[in-house]
Design an enzyme around this catalytic site. Structure first.
Site, PDB file in Angstrom:
ATOM      1  N   ALA A   1       0.726  -1.120  12.883  1.00 61.65           N
ATOM      2  CA  ALA A   1       1.036   0.300  13.072  1.00 61.65           C
ATOM      3  C   ALA A   1       2.080   0.583  14.143  1.00 61.65           C
ATOM      4  CB  ALA A   1      -0.249   1.071  13.395  1.00 61.65           C
TER       5      ALA A   1
ATOM      6  N   SER B   1       1.598  -3.723  -3.138  1.00 60.49           N
ATOM      7  CA  SER B   1       3.034  -3.505  -3.338  1.00 60.49           C
ATOM      8  C   SER B   1       3.347  -3.645  -4.818  1.00 60.49           C
ATOM      9  CB  SER B   1       3.844  -4.546  -2.551  1.00 60.49           C
ATOM     10  OG  SER B   1       5.203  -4.538  -2.938  1.00 60.49           O
TER      11      SER B   1
ATOM     12  N   TYR C   1       4.679 -13.428  -1.054  1.00 59.42           N
ATOM     13  CA  TYR C   1       4.383 -12.007  -0.871  1.00 59.42           C
ATOM     14  C   TYR C   1       3.743 -11.414  -2.130  1.00 59.42           C
ATOM     15  CZ  TYR C   1       5.347  -7.157   0.675  1.00 59.42           C
ATOM     16  OH  TYR C   1       5.248  -5.849   1.054  1.00 59.42           O
TER      17      TYR C   1
ATOM     18  N   ALA D   1       0.192 -12.573  -2.359  1.00 61.52           N
ATOM     19  CA  ALA D   1      -0.644 -11.885  -1.366  1.00 61.52           C
ATOM     20  C   ALA D   1      -0.949 -10.458  -1.809  1.00 61.52           C
ATOM     21  CB  ALA D   1       0.058 -11.879  -0.013  1.00 61.52           C
ATOM     22  N   LYS D   2       0.056  -9.757  -2.313  1.00 58.90           N
ATOM     23  CA  LYS D   2      -0.129  -8.353  -2.688  1.00 58.90           C
ATOM     24  C   LYS D   2      -0.953  -8.205  -3.956  1.00 58.90           C
ATOM     25  CE  LYS D   2       1.883  -6.334   0.756  1.00 58.90           C
ATOM     26  NZ  LYS D   2       1.029  -5.705   1.789  1.00 58.90           N
TER      27      LYS D   2
END
Length: 252
Positions: free
Chosen positions: A13, A141, A153, A156-157
């Site tokens: 964040a 994503s 990626y 993972a998504k």
């Protein structure tokens, strides 16, 4: 949209989507723990929240490390109250074509995204089940559908989606929902890094991407924050196990 003030944790964040989500949840009335690898980097997000009249603390944590996660969640519980909203946003990219991708590239990405979401969810669910209320939002994503140069990626998504659906099944009886948001092209430092990697000026990358999106613009972090606001609200209690593509158009 009515919502009861609670304690929220947002990982990753310090900037980008995570910062926008943290600020939106604070505006919704929640106390927010701003988590990132570098605690000092969270200062800007915390200051933006407190300047607007909200309550926030910065917590440095490597979400892929179990002991650090336990300590971070305990600190949040001690300083802000039981965390019953969790947004697993922390993520990194180590893009490369498969034949160039190293084992470290693979492990680092899977470690932050999937292991991190697992560890954070496991630590926070103890508080959620005790409070009989919980909202978990995992960032997936459109890359989950496959994307050249992102085997790690994408895996993972995609994994985040299966993880989310299983959390929804297991935790539903405790008043805990779990949903995933799958952003399309969002204008952040991370997408700029992708443009840099392929050698395209960011403005050109944005313009080209916008033409391919039905609503004819790229997304902003605030678009994801708005969807998160709904999914973490009291009124979203019958929405669970869903993957919402916030991508300016339909995705398969």
């Amino acid at each position: 949209m009515s919502t009861t003030p609670r304690t929220a944790i947002v990982t990753g964040a310090a900037r980008g989507i995570g910062a926008a989500v943290a600020q939106r949840l604070a505006a919704d009335g929640h106390a927010v723990a701003v988590l990132d690898l570098d605690e000092a980097a969270c200062a800007g997000t915390v200051e933006a929240i407190t300047a607007a009249g909200g309550k926030a603390i910065a917590v440095g944590v490597d979400v892929s490390q179990a002991d650090q996660v336990e300590a971070a969640v305990q600190r949040v519980a001690d300083e802000l109250g039981a965390p019953t909203i969790l947004v697993n946003n922390a993520g990194i990219i180590r893009d490369n074509l498969l034949f160039k991708m190293t084992v470290d590239d693979w492990d680092a990405v899977l470690g932050v995204h999937l292991r991190g979401a697992f560890l954070m969810s496991k630590a926070c669910q103890a508080h959620m089940t005790q409070e009989k209320f919980g909202r978990i939002v995992n960032l997936s994503s459109t890359s989950a559908l496959g994307n050249r140069g992102q085997a790690n990626y994408s895996a993972a998504k995609a994994g985040m989606q299966g993880f989310t659906k299983t959390l929804a099944i297991e935790l539903g009886k405790f008043g805990v929902t779990a949903n995933a948001i799958a952003p399309g092209f969002i204008q952040t430092d991370m997408t700029k890094a992708t443009a840099d990697r392929i050698g395209v000026p960011f403005d050109d990358f944005i313009a080209f991407s916008a033409k391919e999106i039905p609503v004819q613009r790229v997304g902003q972090p605030e678009d994801i924050a708005a969807t998160t606001s709904f999914l973490t609200s009291d009124e979203a209690g019958f929405v669970s196990g869903q993957v919402i593509y916030v991508a300016g158009g339909p995705k398969d």
